[in-house]
Motif scaffolding. Structure first.
Motif, short mmCIF file in Angstrom:
data_model
loop_
_atom_site.label_atom_id
_atom_site.label_comp_id
_atom_site.label_asym_id
_atom_site.label_seq_id
_atom_site.Cartn_x
_atom_site.Cartn_y
_atom_site.Cartn_z
N TRP A 139 52.47 14.21 31.17
CA TRP A 139 51.11 14.72 31.15
C TRP A 139 50.39 14.40 29.84
CZ3 TRP A 139 48.18 16.65 35.02
CH2 TRP A 139 48.84 16.86 36.22
N ARG A 140 51.11 14.15 28.78
CA ARG A 140 50.46 13.70 27.55
C ARG A 140 49.80 12.33 27.78
NH1 ARG A 140 50.92 14.89 22.21
NH2 ARG A 140 52.70 16.29 22.60
N MET A 141 50.50 11.46 28.52
CA MET A 141 49.90 10.15 28.83
C MET A 141 48.73 10.30 29.80
SD MET A 141 53.24 7.62 29.12
CE MET A 141 54.04 8.61 30.37
N ILE A 142 48.84 11.25 30.73
CA ILE A 142 47.74 11.46 31.69
C ILE A 142 46.48 11.95 30.99
CG2 ILE A 142 47.00 12.89 33.64
CD1 ILE A 142 49.86 12.75 34.68
N TYR A 143 46.65 12.80 29.97
CA TYR A 143 45.51 13.40 29.29
C TYR A 143 45.01 12.58 28.10
CZ TYR A 143 45.83 17.84 31.82
OH TYR A 143 45.81 18.81 32.79
N GLN A 144 45.60 11.44 27.83
CA GLN A 144 45.12 10.63 26.73
C GLN A 144 43.67 10.19 26.96
OE1 GLN A 144 47.83 7.35 26.27
NE2 GLN A 144 49.28 8.53 25.05
N PRO A 145 42.91 9.89 25.87
CA PRO A 145 41.51 9.47 26.05
C PRO A 145 41.37 8.29 27.01
CG PRO A 145 41.94 9.95 23.76
CD PRO A 145 43.26 10.05 24.45
N GLU A 146 42.35 7.39 27.04
CA GLU A 146 42.32 6.26 27.97
C GLU A 146 43.28 6.48 29.13
OE1 GLU A 146 40.10 3.99 27.58
OE2 GLU A 146 39.46 4.78 25.62
N GLY A 147 43.60 7.75 29.41
CA GLY A 147 44.59 8.06 30.44
C GLY A 147 44.00 8.16 31.83
N VAL A 148 44.81 8.71 32.73
CA VAL A 148 44.46 8.75 34.15
C VAL A 148 43.24 9.63 34.41
CG1 VAL A 148 45.31 9.38 36.44
CG2 VAL A 148 46.85 8.30 34.78
N VAL A 149 43.17 10.81 33.79
CA VAL A 149 42.10 11.75 34.09
C VAL A 149 40.74 11.15 33.73
CG1 VAL A 149 41.15 14.02 33.56
CG2 VAL A 149 43.61 13.73 33.80
N ASN A 150 40.60 10.67 32.52
CA ASN A 150 39.33 10.07 32.11
C ASN A 150 39.04 8.80 32.90
OD1 ASN A 150 38.79 12.09 30.27
ND2 ASN A 150 39.66 10.97 28.53
N GLY A 151 40.08 8.06 33.26
CA GLY A 151 39.88 6.86 34.08
C GLY A 151 39.32 7.20 35.45
N LEU A 152 39.84 8.27 36.07
CA LEU A 152 39.32 8.68 37.37
C LEU A 152 37.88 9.18 37.27
CD1 LEU A 152 42.42 10.53 38.88
CD2 LEU A 152 41.50 8.33 39.57
N LEU A 153 37.59 9.92 36.21
CA LEU A 153 36.21 10.40 36.03
C LEU A 153 35.24 9.23 35.87
CD1 LEU A 153 36.80 13.43 33.62
CD2 LEU A 153 36.16 13.51 36.04
N SER A 154 35.64 8.23 35.14
CA SER A 154 34.79 7.06 34.97
C SER A 154 34.64 6.31 36.29
CB SER A 154 35.37 6.13 33.91
OG SER A 154 35.45 6.78 32.65
#
Length: 309
Positions: A139-154
């Protein structure tokens, strides 16, 4: 003579405890006393000792100084403790409520036998097998600025909502609840699945014959039959919520600026790392009181509802 011989009965031999009977009793006693002694040594004695230490000022090296209830009085002027207490209550409500609702919903959906249902159960239970450290790394990788969460939002046109999830005081606590739920829901699902297997199908057949629809059967048959397992689930959830430590410590260590601090992390950082064992023990006592108090309140309410019914 015949009547005398017929009425004669040999005298019963007095009962003597055999060596084998004594040995079996000693073995059974050992099986009871040995685990009890270990439990007393590893659990009850440290708990009682912690209660005494909470009444002292102690750095773990010099002799402890008895100060009475000063550690407990100090809490109410400790801004970090009050923040950790608020976060812990919020964590208990969100983590506990969502994990129970999510686990129960999955159990109801995956209870009926259908093709591939075993695969889905395994998928939802798989996070429970992972250690908290592995979960935190993922989850640290998922929450990174260039991670999955921000990628999906973009990708869906919400790039303005992207942020540093673990570095924002407004979102960090909620961001930590998500991986904790990801790991807990599968465990709760298994507990409710076990409870659903105990519901007598004949009751549903009788209710269906009487014209009850699916919702009525669920409400008046399934839910009352799940009351024992619900009590177990609540106790497990409350204990897990109030002792949550690994995921928070591995991801944020209570930061930034104590915005994700829980009582468990504050107790560790103050008592162990800060060498304030007296104050840390007082925090541990508060966690214990919250745990037992929440469970007792639920049990009292449940017993009251049963008596009323």
């Amino acid at each position: 003579m015949a009547s005398v011989a017929k009425s004669y009965r040999p005298a019963a031999k007095p009962y003597r405890r055999t060596w084998h009977g004594s040995r079996d009793a000693l073995v059974l006693l050992a099986f009871v006393l040995v685990p009890f002694a270990l439990e007393m040594f590893w659990t009850f004695w440290p708990a009682l000792n912690s209660l005494y230490i909470s009444l002292t000022q102690w750095d773990g090296i010099s002799p402890p100084t008895f100060i009475g209830l000063d550690n407990y009085a100090r809490m109410w002027s400790d801004a970090t403790f009050l923040l950790a207490l608020r976060n812990t209550v919020l964590w208990l409500v969100l983590f506990g409520g969502l994990s129970v609702l999510g686990g129960f919903g999955l159990a109801v959906l995956l209870d009926k036998p259908r093709p591939g249902v075993g695969i889905y159960r395994a998928i939802f239970f798989l996070p429970v097998v992972f250690s908290m450290v592995v979960t935190a790394l993922v989850w640290r990788m998922i929450y990174q600025p260039e991670g999955v969460v921000n990628g999906l939002l973009s990708a869906v046109g919400l790039a303005d909502q992207a942020r540093i999830w673990l570095g924002d005081s407004d979102t960090v606590l909620y961001a930590l609840i998500v991986p904790a739920l990801w790991r807990q829901i599968g465990y709760i699902m298994v507990l409710f699945l076990a409870g659903l297997k105990t519901v007598d199908p004949l009751l549903h057949e009788a209710a269906r014959t009487d014209g009850a629809n699916a919702f009525q059967r669920f409400r008046h048959i399934t839910l009352p039959q799940l009351r024992p397992i619900t009590t177990v689930v609540l106790a497990v959830t409350v204990i897990d919520a109030l002792r949550s430590f690994d995921i928070v410590w591995a991801l944020t260590k209570g930061g930034p600026y104590h915005s994700s601090e829980l009582l468990s992390t504050y107790q560790f950082s103050t008592g162990v790392l800060g060498s304030q064992l007296g104050y840390g023990s007082a925090l541990a006592v508060v966690i214990f009181i919250l745990t037992v108090g929440t469970i007792i309140v639920y049990l009292v309410r449940s017993l009251g509802e049963e008596e009323t019914a």
